[in-house]
Scaffold this active site. Structure first.
Site, PDB file in Angstrom:
ATOM      1  N   LYS A  52      46.191 -23.563 -50.406  1.00 33.37           N
ATOM      2  CA  LYS A  52      44.903 -22.854 -50.397  1.00 33.37           C
ATOM      3  C   LYS A  52      44.682 -22.175 -49.046  1.00 33.37           C
ATOM      4  O   LYS A  52      44.215 -21.042 -48.974  1.00 33.37           O
ATOM      5  CB  LYS A  52      43.765 -23.842 -50.718  1.00 33.37           C
ATOM      6  CG  LYS A  52      43.794 -24.308 -52.165  1.00 33.37           C
ATOM      7  CD  LYS A  52      42.883 -25.493 -52.443  1.00 33.37           C
ATOM      8  CE  LYS A  52      43.128 -26.011 -53.861  1.00 33.37           C
ATOM      9  NZ  LYS A  52      42.385 -27.229 -54.184  1.00 33.37           N
ATOM     10  N   GLN A  96      38.565 -31.573 -51.546  1.00 29.57           N
ATOM     11  CA  GLN A  96      39.779 -31.848 -52.308  1.00 29.57           C
ATOM     12  C   GLN A  96      39.674 -33.219 -52.972  1.00 29.57           C
ATOM     13  O   GLN A  96      39.400 -34.222 -52.315  1.00 29.57           O
ATOM     14  CB  GLN A  96      41.003 -31.794 -51.372  1.00 29.57           C
ATOM     15  CG  GLN A  96      42.335 -31.926 -52.071  1.00 29.57           C
ATOM     16  CD  GLN A  96      42.661 -30.757 -53.006  1.00 29.57           C
ATOM     17  OE1 GLN A  96      42.343 -29.603 -52.743  1.00 29.57           O
ATOM     18  NE2 GLN A  96      43.294 -31.066 -54.129  1.00 29.57           N
ATOM     19  N   ASP A 119      34.180 -24.400 -56.284  1.00 27.62           N
ATOM     20  CA  ASP A 119      34.963 -25.189 -57.243  1.00 27.62           C
ATOM     21  C   ASP A 119      34.186 -25.378 -58.546  1.00 27.62           C
ATOM     22  O   ASP A 119      34.747 -25.849 -59.537  1.00 27.62           O
ATOM     23  CB  ASP A 119      35.288 -26.567 -56.638  1.00 27.62           C
ATOM     24  CG  ASP A 119      36.774 -26.726 -56.346  1.00 27.62           C
ATOM     25  OD1 ASP A 119      37.563 -25.888 -56.831  1.00 27.62           O
ATOM     26  OD2 ASP A 119      37.131 -27.691 -55.655  1.00 27.62           O
TER      27      ASP A 119
END
Ligand code: NAD
Length: 281
Positions: A52, A96, A119
């Site tokens: 990422k 994450q 997200d």
């Protein structure tokens, strides 16, 4: 059988993002920014975060990675997120997953400003998705929808079986498909007869994390199969959840692993961060 080439589609999206970032920078002096928080030493999580970070660099985003030890307290993670919520250079915040056991994931996700929740895991964005309102949508299922769009696959009235019902993959996938007027069956670990559901489906979308879960006898002729699973075999090979070799010849379309949904997830993270930067500034 036609392969759905996620790698090449993701590349095209990256090029669009690069062009948009250049225009934003030139016209408004805006540089989209992404903050990533990673807790602990899980090698797979670190590998995803590094991908990422590299993607952000490639498209010209500003990015920060907060690496935290496994012993960190929930309060310290919350403080970092609150700092990122306030930071004007940051348009997207990503934690994450998975987080260590002592941390309550839902509490952490709820601290993220929903307008920076690239997200799409915050309950506000999940609620918007379910009711069909504009929102940030989880990157993996959003990437799958972009694949359907790119390959002109019409979802209206199609029987779709989603295998796996997690908050980050299966549930948002099912909501997006329902919003696109598909008839959706969601299956999971407690489903009694998985094959009876997959065999009826025009489209099977699987995100479970078990190699060879979906075999050729579970798929009808000319079905479309989307494999979200990522599994590392003991020999180091990356595979999905589908027995690709035997399933592929029966399909009209199928995604490979690697090179399918994976690259699309990162492309959608970039697209969501760009969208946030454009909206907020
Ligand atoms: P998870 O463990 O949170 O959820 C797995 C789901 O699968 C659960 O709903 C469970 O009930 C279901 N399940 C387990 N065994 C089953 C079975 N035998 N039959 C039917 N359903 C079963 O996992 P997750 O975070 O949703 O991830 C799923 C997979 O997708 C993993 O392989 C993960 O690595 C992968 N993934 C890929 C991407 C990508 O970018 N391609 C992104 C996220 C996750």
């Amino acid at each position: 059988m036609q392969l759905i080439d996620g790698k090449s589609l993701a590349h095209t999206i990256h090029q669009t993002v690069i062009a948009d970032v250049a225009t934003l920078k030139q016209n408004k002096n805006i540089v989209p920014g992404l903050a990533v928080i990673i807790v602990g030493d899980d090698p797979a999580s670190h590998a995803y975060v590094s991908m990422k970070e590299k993607a952000c660099e490639k498209v010209g985003f500003y990015s920060i990675v907060h690496k935290m030890p496994i012993t960190i307290s929930q309060e310290e993670i919350i403080q970092t997120i609150e700092m990122m919520n306030q930071n004007p250079r940051i348009d997207g915040i990503l934690v994450q997953l998975p987080l260590p056991k002592q941390i309550e994931t839902e509490k952490i996700l709820e601290v993220i400003d929903p307008h920076k929740d690239v997200d799409g895991f915050h309950a506000y964005n999940v609620g918007c998705l379910v009711t069909g309102l504009e929102s940030f949508v989880a990157c993996t299922p959003l990437g799958v929808m972009k694949m359907f769009e790119a390959y002109d696959i019409n979802l209206q009235g199609k029987d779709v079986c989603v295998v796996g019902a997690s908050n980050i993959v299966g549930k948002p996938m099912a909501s997006l498909l329902l919003n696109a007027n598909a008839t959706v069956t969601i299956t999971h670990i407690h489903t009694k007869d998985l094959k009876s559901h997959t065999l009826r489906a025009d489209i099977v979308v699987v995100g479970v994390g078990k190699p060879n879960l979906i075999t050729a006898d579970m798929i009808k002729d000319d079905a479309i199969v989307i494999d979200i699973g990522i599994n590392k075999l003991p020999n180091g090979k990356l595979v999905g959840d589908v027995d690709f070799e035997n399933v592929a010849p029966k399909c009209s379309y199928i995604t490979p692993v690697p090179g399918g949904v994976g690259p699309m997830t990162i492309a959608m993270l970039l697209a969501n961060t760009l969208k946030s930067a454009k909206k907020r500034k």
